[in-house]
Enzyme design. Structure first.
Site, PDB file in Angstrom:
ATOM      1  CE  LYS A  66      -4.143   1.601  -0.219  1.00 15.30           C
ATOM      2  NZ  LYS A  66      -4.971   1.313  -1.388  1.00 15.30           N
ATOM      3  CB  SER A  98      -8.073   1.458  -3.198  1.00 12.65           C
ATOM      4  OG  SER A  98      -7.641   1.552  -1.867  1.00 12.65           O
TER       5      SER A  98
END
Length: 638
Positions: A222, A429
């Site tokens: 991430k 996401s």
């Protein structure tokens, strides 16, 4: 004088005599007259605009009902300008005014292009399509693939597609490759260089300013907020980016090679050796494109028109070199732009979720936690809805806003209405968060998705204040009272608190995906970690069900709802107070228009600056002193 007054009867006692208004000075009368003049002028302007627009609309409707815009032997000219979008970000009235003023919104809806092409394939008046994609600003490849598939269907109907362009970059060429013939201007060419994902890093700047950035995240890959804590891309970020970028580029190479009849290995080598090959071609990109079989010929626009005339295309009107109609005219002629509003029967309803996901109510082009959830809720309650297709084109955003939308998708399924997700260029996401609970998820091979991970950031500026001689001090009633004050150093307990919230958010994300996809937590966690995948890679890992277009998803939803092959399709749009917003915006934009009329314009490169630093868009709706949790993916290839 008294005799004259005696001749007039005295006023009745019950009717009091009016008191004359006090005499105003000359300046007072001037102000009152000026105010009346301004008010009258304002009313005249407003009424002129209103009735002018009304007359224009009625004239268009009247002429449209009596005139045939398309004659026999017409060429449909598609010259999309601006960005390809799933849904306009401007309201209908603003777009109409822009078209009438010659300053239209630089956006083209994917569904408008596809509808026009599919309709033209069956329209005997349309003989061919001339595509000019050199002013298109593609943001991703999935939308281009859908338009390209429509061009393929047009060709299968026995009608040719021809491309003429000055120059084409690789996104534009990805669409042009679907044509029968591609012609390039002698001064143009095809510039294919591959894909890249470079970002700006701000750590050194923030260190100089004394700004302390505290990043809380879950997910090895991430990397969305790395630019605030590093001065370079992390090895994990480079590893993940290389994988999905490589997948996208392989898809581009394979599909272009197949459509142009080129060996994929040779095409890849030509791109990698572009500099040397341009040198050998003495700088002629156009000639090189022909040699590499990316173009079929070199021609000026006039020469291209002469080719069309020799092929039997009739002459056009006074201002047209051949008989033609553009996209807007053809949509109007076929009534395609109003098709959604005319669907009154039961069928499939499409809700578009495009843009960043933010909290509250948002306008078109941006996904609002409240507004998009309310739109899905209204569709669920609409008796016409037999199935819902959620078209997602979003890199994500705020977690809570995404969760609001996900809940409405789940409730829609519980109400017995099938939900199918169709992913566009990107559904990563938070874009995946709102997709996970559908009955099925469709994506294109070059969709960008995954990035299942979340993060939060907190900025503190005590060192920044110290640089200018300012310090923060005081008292509090508890250990965490005032702890979120950014003027103070971060309390370790605040770090524990925020990280705990982030950890829970990640567990919820992975857990919900595992439940929705029928897998265990560990299996999803292994392919989550904030890692980005292409649509094809995601399907191989069980995050996507099928490869397919929006039309494929719509047909699947109709089948799931038991509607067979004959069903209505309508798009649900957010209600807009268009005319009122237009009147309000007149004053806001008048100064800018006056400046532009004098030639005072910002350099064109200024508009590109936000694209160079997209990370800062995260804070557009952030509130000081309040932690925000994000599920966002900065994963747009260039």
């Amino acid at each position: 004088m008294s005799d004259r007054y005696d001749a007039v009867p005295p006023p009745l006692p019950s009717r009091p005599q009016p008191v004359p208004p006090p005499r105003r000075g000359g300046f007072g009368r001037f102000l009152r007259g000026l105010g009346r003049g301004i008010n009258i002028t304002r009313l005249v302007i407003v009424n002129t605009i209103f009735f002018g627009l009304l007359a224009a609309i009625l004239l268009v409707v009247f002429l449209g009902s009596r005139a045939n815009l398309v004659d026999e032997g017409t060429v449909l000219v598609l010259a999309p300008e601006g960005s390809l979008v799933e849904q306009y970000s401007a309201d209908p009235l603003s777009r109409a005014i822009g078209r009438m003023s010659g300053d239209g919104v630089k956006q083209v809806q994917v569904r408008d292009l596809v509808r026009a092409i599919d309709s033209a394939a069956k329209d005997q008046r349309i003989t061919r399509i001339v595509l000019r994609p050199d002013r298109l600003q593609p943001g991703g490849f999935a939308a281009l693939r859908e338009v390209g598939a429509a061009l393929d269907r047009f060709r299968k109907a026995g009608k040719p597609v021809l491309v003429w362009a000055n120059s084409l970059e690789q996104g534009q060429y990805y669409l042009a490759a679907h044509a029968d013939k591609v012609y390039i201007d002698p001064q143009g060419g095809v510039m294919a260089t591959g894909l890249a994902n470079y970002r700006l890093f701000y750590k050194d700047l923030l260190d100089r300013l004394g700004v302390q950035v505290h990043l809380f995240r879950v997910g090895q890959f991430k990397s969305a907020a790395e630019p605030f804590i590093l001065d370079h891309a992390s090895p994990e970020s480079k590893e993940a980016d290389a994988f999905w970028l490589g997948g996208l580029w392989t898809t581009w190479i394979d599909e272009v090679a197949r459509m142009r009849g080129i060996d994929p290995a040779a095409l890849r080598a030509d791109v990698d050796e572009l500099a040397e090959r341009v040198r050998d071609a003495k700088g002629s990109l156009a000639q090189l494109a022909v040699e590499e079989k990316l173009a079929d010929g070199i021609a000026t626009e006039q020469q291209f028109v002469q080719m069309l005339r020799k092929e039997g295309v009739p002459a056009g009107k006074k201002d047209q070199s051949f008989r033609q109609i553009d996209l807007a005219g053809y949509l109007a002629d076929r009534g395609l732009s109003q098709a959604d509003m005319l669907q009154t029967g039961p069928g499939v309803t499409v809700v578009v979720a495009e843009g960043e996901i933010t909290g509250g109510k948002q306008a078109q082009g941006t996904i609002g936690g409240e507004s998009t959830a309310a739109l899905i809720r209204s569709v669920r309650k609409d008796r016409r809805t037999r199935a819902l297709v959620l078209r997602v084109n979003s890199p994500g955003g705020e977690v809570y806003a995404a969760e609001q939308i996900r809940r409405e998708v789940e409730l829609t399924r519980e109400a017995g209405i099938p939900v199918v997700v169709s992913m566009g260029d990107v559904a990563a996401s938070g874009g995946y968060w709102i997709s996970m609970n559908a009955n099925r998820i469709y994506a294109e091979p070059n969709t960008i998705t995954g990035s299942i991970g979340i993060f939060g950031m907190f900025f503190t500026v005590p060192d920044t204040l110290a640089k200018i001689g300012v310090k923060s001090d005081g008292v509090s009633t508890g250990s965490l009272a005032g702890a979120f004050d950014m003027t103070r150093p971060l309390d370790p307990n605040v770090g524990v608190l925020i990280q705990s919230i982030i950890d829970k958010g990640y567990r919820d994300f992975v857990g919900n995906v595992a439940k929705a996809r029928g897998k265990d937590y560990a299996a999803i966690d292994a392919i989550a970690q904030g890692r980005v995948w292409t649509g094809q890679q995601a399907m191989e890992r069980g995050l996507v069900d099928r490869m397919g277009s929006l039309d494929d998803a719509i047909r699947d939803a109709a089948t799931e709802a038991g509607m067979g092959k004959d069903f209505n399709v309508r798009y649900a749009e957010k209600p807009m107070g268009a005319f009122e917003r237009f009147l309000t915006s007149v004053g806001d934009s008048s100064e800018a228009r006056v400046a532009m009329s004098w030639g005072l314009r910002l350099p064109s490169w200024v508009a590109e600056l936000p694209k160079l630093a997209p990370e800062w868009s995260l804070f557009r709706n952030a509130e000081a002193g309040k932690p925000h949790v994000y599920a966002y993916c900065f994963c747009s290839p260039h």
